[in-house]
Structure formats: structure tokens, C-alpha cells
Design a protein around this motif. Structure first.
Motif, PDB file in Angstrom:
ATOM      1  N   VAL A 165       1.191  -0.930   0.260  1.00  0.00           N
ATOM      2  CA  VAL A 165       0.240   0.206   0.029  1.00  0.00           C
ATOM      3  C   VAL A 165       0.666   1.300   0.517  1.00  0.00           C
ATOM      4  O   VAL A 165       2.219   1.321   0.330  1.00  0.00           O
ATOM      5  N   TRP A 167       1.364   5.642   0.753  1.00  0.00           N
ATOM      6  CA  TRP A 167       1.190   6.577   1.922  1.00  0.00           C
ATOM      7  C   TRP A 167       0.172   7.617   1.942  1.00  0.00           C
ATOM      8  O   TRP A 167       0.285   8.402   2.946  1.00  0.00           O
ATOM      9  N   LYS A 191       2.599  -4.704   3.414  1.00  0.00           N
ATOM     10  CA  LYS A 191       3.866  -3.807   3.391  1.00  0.00           C
ATOM     11  C   LYS A 191       3.197  -2.587   3.136  1.00  0.00           C
ATOM     12  O   LYS A 191       3.285  -2.214   2.125  1.00  0.00           O
ATOM     13  N   GLU A 194       7.238   2.684   2.959  1.00  0.00           N
ATOM     14  CA  GLU A 194       8.167   3.090   3.794  1.00  0.00           C
ATOM     15  C   GLU A 194       8.189   4.681   4.676  1.00  0.00           C
ATOM     16  O   GLU A 194       8.846   4.916   5.335  1.00  0.00           O
ATOM     17  N   SER A 245       1.371   3.331  -7.620  1.00  0.00           N
ATOM     18  CA  SER A 245       1.543   4.313  -8.589  1.00  0.00           C
ATOM     19  C   SER A 245       1.760   2.916  -9.563  1.00  0.00           C
ATOM     20  O   SER A 245       1.436   2.069 -10.371  1.00  0.00           O
ATOM     21  N   CYS A 268      -4.489   1.913  -9.358  1.00  0.00           N
ATOM     22  CA  CYS A 268      -2.824   2.680  -9.853  1.00  0.00           C
ATOM     23  C   CYS A 268      -3.083   4.243 -10.745  1.00  0.00           C
ATOM     24  O   CYS A 268      -4.479   4.716  -9.036  1.00  0.00           O
ATOM     25  N   GLU A 399       0.205  12.299 -14.511  1.00  0.00           N
ATOM     26  CA  GLU A 399      -0.552  12.355 -12.100  1.00  0.00           C
ATOM     27  C   GLU A 399       0.989  13.225 -11.712  1.00  0.00           C
ATOM     28  O   GLU A 399       1.984  13.186 -11.890  1.00  0.00           O
TER      29      GLU A 399
HETATM   30  P1  NAD Z   1       4.703   3.717  -5.380  1.00  0.00           P
HETATM   31  O1  NAD Z   1       3.718   2.906  -6.602  1.00  0.00           O
HETATM   32  O2  NAD Z   1       5.385   3.849  -5.238  1.00  0.00           O
HETATM   33  O3  NAD Z   1       4.430   2.897  -4.029  1.00  0.00           O
HETATM   34  C1  NAD Z   1       3.712   1.885  -3.678  1.00  0.00           C
HETATM   35  C2  NAD Z   1       3.787   0.971  -2.404  1.00  0.00           C
HETATM   36  O4  NAD Z   1       4.858  -0.099  -3.637  1.00  0.00           O
HETATM   37  C3  NAD Z   1       4.380   1.385  -1.497  1.00  0.00           C
HETATM   38  O5  NAD Z   1       4.685   0.667  -0.401  1.00  0.00           O
HETATM   39  C4  NAD Z   1       6.071   1.363  -2.281  1.00  0.00           C
HETATM   40  O6  NAD Z   1       7.061   0.884  -1.033  1.00  0.00           O
HETATM   41  C5  NAD Z   1       5.974  -0.460  -3.178  1.00  0.00           C
HETATM   42  N1  NAD Z   1       6.851  -0.650  -3.716  1.00  0.00           N
HETATM   43  C6  NAD Z   1       7.315   0.394  -4.807  1.00  0.00           C
HETATM   44  N2  NAD Z   1       7.938  -0.476  -5.502  1.00  0.00           N
HETATM   45  C7  NAD Z   1       8.282  -1.835  -5.449  1.00  0.00           C
HETATM   46  C8  NAD Z   1       8.537  -3.238  -6.212  1.00  0.00           C
HETATM   47  N3  NAD Z   1       9.801  -3.143  -6.847  1.00  0.00           N
HETATM   48  N4  NAD Z   1       7.652  -3.802  -5.374  1.00  0.00           N
HETATM   49  C9  NAD Z   1       7.112  -4.341  -4.532  1.00  0.00           C
HETATM   50  N5  NAD Z   1       6.661  -2.874  -4.082  1.00  0.00           N
HETATM   51  C10 NAD Z   1       6.688  -1.360  -4.413  1.00  0.00           C
HETATM   52  O7  NAD Z   1       2.921   4.747  -4.688  1.00  0.00           O
HETATM   53  P2  NAD Z   1       2.908   6.479  -3.713  1.00  0.00           P
HETATM   54  O8  NAD Z   1       3.672   6.489  -4.571  1.00  0.00           O
HETATM   55  O9  NAD Z   1       3.672   5.254  -2.438  1.00  0.00           O
HETATM   56  O10 NAD Z   1       1.714   6.455  -3.992  1.00  0.00           O
HETATM   57  C11 NAD Z   1       1.335   6.849  -5.085  1.00  0.00           C
HETATM   58  C12 NAD Z   1       0.542   6.528  -6.273  1.00  0.00           C
HETATM   59  O11 NAD Z   1      -0.572   5.863  -5.442  1.00  0.00           O
HETATM   60  C13 NAD Z   1       0.108   7.388  -6.627  1.00  0.00           C
HETATM   61  O12 NAD Z   1       0.195   7.581  -8.068  1.00  0.00           O
HETATM   62  C14 NAD Z   1      -1.902   7.052  -6.670  1.00  0.00           C
HETATM   63  O13 NAD Z   1      -2.207   7.507  -7.157  1.00  0.00           O
HETATM   64  C15 NAD Z   1      -1.786   6.294  -6.320  1.00  0.00           C
HETATM   65  N6  NAD Z   1      -2.476   5.683  -5.573  1.00  0.00           N
HETATM   66  C16 NAD Z   1      -3.474   4.904  -5.730  1.00  0.00           C
HETATM   67  C17 NAD Z   1      -4.776   4.760  -5.012  1.00  0.00           C
HETATM   68  C18 NAD Z   1      -6.244   3.953  -6.109  1.00  0.00           C
HETATM   69  O14 NAD Z   1      -7.307   3.883  -5.477  1.00  0.00           O
HETATM   70  N7  NAD Z   1      -6.499   4.151  -7.226  1.00  0.00           N
HETATM   71  C19 NAD Z   1      -4.881   4.809  -3.737  1.00  0.00           C
HETATM   72  C20 NAD Z   1      -3.744   5.994  -3.640  1.00  0.00           C
HETATM   73  C21 NAD Z   1      -3.179   5.956  -4.205  1.00  0.00           C
END
Ligand code: NAD
Length: 497
Positions: A165, A167, A191, A194, A245, A268, A399
Motif C-alpha cells: 500500500v 502513503w 507491506k 516506507e 503508482s 493505480c 499525475e
Molecule cells: P508507489 O508505487 O511508489 O509505492 C506504493 C507501494 O509499493 C509502496 O509500499 C512501495 O514501497 C511499494 N513498491 C515500490 N516499488 C515496488 C516494487 N518494485 N515491488 C513491490 N513493491 C514496491 O506509490 P506511492 O508513491 O506510495 O503512492 C502514490 C501513488 O499511489 C499514486 O500514483 C496514486 O495515484 C496511487 N494511489 C492509487 C489509489 C487507488 O485506489 N487507485 C489510491 C491511493 C494512491
């Protein structure tokens, strides 16, 4: 202390807080196997809140083994749904009793205003209650076969679910994943991001207190490229439930394909269009909602209404109203219950938002308000509005995940729909109009997982939440989310003539 009400109350509660910063594995809090930690920092002050266990592939392997053992043991996976419901309702009650503390952890960890965190807690608790109540009301099926056969369609839990998830709504996004996965009988490894691990670790304490059997709910804080990646590539994880993302979502699908073809459900990113037609009645109200749609939670919202599409005949006057509304939504101390916006989550996100603002100016959009970071300490960016944005500009396509609104003009309904759909995202869309025929026409044409008509972000636990296109394939909330965490088993029984 009774429920904190004022800034001073919240500051006092923050000063008295002790936080758990170790991983929760099997049935206990432990350091990461490597002994490594990472700092989690309050973005409103720059203060380090805790050094948190930095889990990696070794911890993932251990947790997955415990999760499998728990699933095979059946203490949760084969427990009658009505009894699982009782445990989850107890957990919801414990969350309610500790709501102020849970909200405070999210506010300190990622900078959102405390009033907003309290709203998230209400949503998280409601989600646990809804999914708990659902699970003993879902029936299997008897297929319509002949008398010589009894054909059953059963729903069974999948096994080990890894929930990864983000942050921006730390505990609420957690609840949307974890509550249905647990209700369906799975073992869950969470998970957290961070950037916001603390409320997830507190949830683990409460889950243990509520009576979840050992190994059924574990929490592994750490980075995506270490522990997250290990879970994604694990041969023993049966499902990845991800919110984050689009770039990481795409990687997870590849990891599933490169490992055991585990199910992958993705929620996403977005670049959601909010369309205002000239026939709207109360433009002041609509402008206020349009401003809230982007500035709520500092714009760090997947369904932020980040593209405002306004019919050109009212555009000038309408933007003035949006700018006026934005002026009342300035960032403030996240612990102040009156603050509408708080701090940006960290330096990286802060720099990224400012970089988009710079690009917007360079690409020729008109800056109508905001645009400069506030003086420190703390990471604060005021509401920022650009007019004259086109789909070719970075601020019109990508975004940003910050308080930056891109305004487009249009002259016809067809042009509005074409602009709205001109995105690889399809998470949310809004439209404001008094014309019911237009509302239905446009609603059907919008490529979006959800459409808000004369509101923004409406919905409750009864409504599925998710996207189309590159916004993902999953659905959180409602009884539909339970389908993701269970498999159909078809049983064909031959009966004696
Ligand atoms: P992120 O994709 O960077 O990280 C999300 C999670 O994935 C974190 O826990 C991160 O540690 C983990 N992660 C990162 N790389 C990984 C990998 N290679 N393997 C496994 N896990 C990995 O996103 P973010 O910056 O935490 O959150 C922002 C994004 O989340 C935005 O794009 C937002 O639109 C999206 N979001 C979507 C929804 C929805 O319901 N559609 C809701 C909230 C946020």
C-alpha cells in the motif's frame, strides 16, 4: 485523555506517544533479520519519528512461511465465517477505541491534517465492519443441472495475500485491502509504504488483541525494491493486492508472470477530469467543490480532480471563483484541527511537485495562484492553479500528486468528452450540469471506473472503488472486493439413479 479537540490537545498527545517500529512476524514484534532500519520523518517539522525495521527478502521468506503454516492449519482459513466476523468486529471496536492515536500516527508520519486523518479512520473502521458483516451473508451456488447431478459452486480463500500500500491514506488504504482479504479467510502480509509505516504496526498490535490467530496478519515495513519485490516474486504468495503508482503496478504484473502467476489486483494512479458545464446552477458551490477536489489531502489523492474542464462561456468567471475558494484552503500545522491542507509527504515529492510547477510555466500555461513553496521549516506548497493548459503539456497529462490544478477550456459536449478521455488513466471523472439527458450521455461515454455527478468523491462502503485503463484492474470496498480474495471451486457430484 478524552478525545483531543484543540491544537494543544493534539500536541500533548503527540508528545506522550510511544511508537512501535519493529516488524510484526508470526505473533511478535521483531527487528529485521538484517538489523537494518530506516528513518520515518515528520514532514511538517523534519523531526525523525522512529527508526523502523527495514525488512528485506529474508524477512519476506520467513513471513510467507508463517502465513502458509497458518493457512494450512485452518485456525482462520477454515473458521466459520460468522466467527471470523466476530474477530474482525472486535478489531474494528479496538480501532474505534484507539482512533485518535491511529489518526495521529498518520498525521505525524505523512503530514496530512488531523481532521482529515480522523475522517480516514472512520472510513477504515467502517470498512472492517462492512467486510466482517458481509462474509457470513454470501452464499455459494447450486448450478441448474439435471436430477442425476448435484453441482456446487463454492468460494474458497486463496491462501497467502500480500497487500502493498501507499502513503497518502496509510490506514484507510490498508483497511480497503486487508479487511476483505482477512474476511475471506486468507493469511495476509501487509507491506506499508516506507513513508508511513507506523499506523500499520499499531494495527498489528490491535489485531493480535482482537484475537487473530498467529501468522494470519503480519506487517513487514521496508522498501519496495527490497521486501516489496521479494513478496512480488515469491512462489508462495497467491495474490498481490496493490495500491500505488502505475509504474510499480506494471512491474508487479511482470513479477507475477516471472514467478508463480499469482493474482494481481491493482489500484493505480489517475489524472481525473472534472467537467463543468455552463448550465450549472450555483457556480460558487461548484467552484468550492472543484477546489476541494484537488486541494484535499494536499492533492496527494489518487482520485484528485486534477484536470478541471470548464465550458469556455463561463471559464474566466469560474476560475476567479476557484482561485477565491483556493485562498481559503492554505496549508497549516497538520495538528491544528482547523488546517485544510498539511505538509507534503517528503523532500522527493516536494521537489517533484515544484518541478511540475516550473514545467507548467515553461510550457506556457498561465499561473493564476500559488506556485511557490512556503518558507520552512516543513514541506508546504500552497494551492496552485494553472489556466490555459493543453493535453500536450506535462501538467495536463501526468499525475503530479500535489496541490496543482490544470484548467482546460472547451466549447462543446463532444470536445469535453474527448478531452476527458484523452488520458491513459481512467480512475475517476466528475461532471456538473442540470441537464439529465446530458448527464446520462456523458456519464456513459466517460472512460472511468467511477463517475461523480454534481459532487466529487462521493461514495461509501457499498460502492466499489477502482479504475479502468492504466488506473488498474482491482475493486476495493463493497462485497465485490471479496471476489478478489476468493477462488471459485466447481464441484460436480454424480448421484445414484
Ligand atoms: P508507489 O508505487 O511508489 O509505492 C506504493 C507501494 O509499493 C509502496 O509500499 C512501495 O514501497 C511499494 N513498491 C515500490 N516499488 C515496488 C516494487 N518494485 N515491488 C513491490 N513493491 C514496491 O506509490 P506511492 O508513491 O506510495 O503512492 C502514490 C501513488 O499511489 C499514486 O500514483 C496514486 O495515484 C496511487 N494511489 C492509487 C489509489 C487507488 O485506489 N487507485 C489510491 C491511493 C494512491
Amino acid at each position: 485523555m478524552s478525545r483531543p479537540q484543540t491544537l494543544a490537545d493534539w500536541q500533548a498527545l503527540a508528545a506522550s506517544l510511544t511508537v512501535e517500529s519493529r516488524a510484526f512476524v508470526d505473533d511478535a514484534f521483531v527487528d529485521a533479520a538484517s538489523g537494518e532500519t530506516f528513518a520515518t520523518v515528520n514532514p511538517a517539522t523534519g523531526e525523525t519519528l522512529a527508526e523502523v525495521a527495514s525488512c528485506d527478502a529474508t524477512d519476506a521468506e520467513v513471513a510467507v512461511a508463517h502465513a502458509k503454516t497458518a493457512f494450512a492449519g485452518g485456525a482462520w482459513s477454515r473458521l466459520a465465517p460468522g466467527r471470523r466476523k466476530k474477530v474482525l468486529l472486535r478489531l474494528a471496536d479496538l480501532m474505534e477505541a484507539n482512533k485518535a492515536e491511529l489518526a495521529l500516527l498518520d498525521t505525524l508520519d505523512m503530514g496530512k491534517p488531523i481532521a482529515s486523518s480522523l475522517g480516514d479512520m472512520a472510513g477504515a473502521i467502517a470498512c472492517f465492519r462492512y467486510q466482517a458483516e458481509c462474509i457470513d451473508k454470501l452464499y455459494g451456488e447450486v448450478a441448474p443441472t439435471g436430477e442425476e447431478t448435484l453441482a456446487l459452486v463454492l468460494r474458497e480463500p486463496l491462501g497467502v495475500v500480500a497487500s502493498i500500500v501507499p502513503w497518502n491514506f496509510p490506514l484507510m488504504m490498508t483497511a480497503w485491502k486487508v479487511a476483505p482479504a482477512l474476511a475471506a479467510g486468507n493469511s495476509v502480509i501487509l507491506k506499508p509504504s516506507e513513508k508511513s509505516p507506523l499506523s500499520a504496526l499499531r494495527l498489528a498490535q490491535l489485531a493480535k488483541e482482537a484475537g487473530l490467530p498467529r501468522g494470519v496478519f503480519q506487517v513487514l515495513p521496508g522498501y519496495g525494491h527490497t521486501v516489496g519485490k521479494a513478496l512480488a516474486l515469491s512462489m508462495a504468495v497467491d495474490c498481490l493486492a496493490f495500491t500505488g503508482s502505475t509504474a510499480v503496478g506494471k512491474q508487479l504484473m511482470q513479477d507475477a508472470g516471472a514467478s508463480n502467476l499469482k493474482r494481481v489486483y491493482l489500484e493505480c494512479g489517475g489524472k481525473s477530469p472534472n467537467i463543468v458545464f455552463a448550465d450549472c446552477k450555483d457556480l460558487d458551490r461548484v467552484a468550492r467543490h472543484a477546489a476541494e477536489a484537488i486541494f484535499h489531502n494536499q492533492g496527494e489523492v489518487c482520485i484528485a480532480g486534477s484536470r478541471l474542464l470548464v465550458e469556455n462561456s463561463i471559464r474566466e468567471a469560474f476560475i476567479d471563483k476557484v482561485v477565491e475558494a483556493a485562498a481559503t484552503m492554505q496549508p497549516g500545522n497538520p495538528l491544528d484541527p482547523e488546517s485544510f491542507m498539511g505538509a507534503i509527504v517528503d523532500d522527493t515529492q516536494h521537489a517533484r511537485i515544484l518541478d511540475y510547477i516550473r514545467k507548467g510555466v515553461e510550457e506556457g500555461a498561465t499561473l493564476r495562484t500559488g506556485g511557490q513553496a512556503l518558507e520552512g521549516p516543513g514541506l508546504f506548497i500552497p494551492p496552485t492553479v494553472f489556466d490555459g493548459v493543453t493535453a500536450e503539456m506535462a501538467i495536463g497529462r501526468e499525475e503530479i500528486f500535489g496541490p496543482v490544478l490544470a484548467v482546460f477550456g472547451f466549447d462543446s459536449e463532444a470536445e469535453a468528452v474527448a478531452l476527458a478521455n484523452d488520458s491513459h488513466y481512467g480512475l475517476a471523472a466528475g461532471l456538473w450540469s442540470q441537464d439529465i439527458d446530458r448527464i446520462m450521455r456523458v456519464t456513459r461515454r466517460l472512460q472511468s471506473g467511477q463517475v461523480f455527478v454534481n459532487n466529487w468523491a462521493g461514495g461509501d462502503q457499498t460502492m466499489p472503488f477502482g479504475g479502468v485503463k492504466q488506473s488498474g484492474n482491482g475493486r476495493d470496498k463493497s462485497h465485490h472486493s471479496l471476489e478478489e480474495y476468493s477462488a471459485l471451486k466447481s464441484v460436480w457430484m454424480s448421484l445414484a439413479p
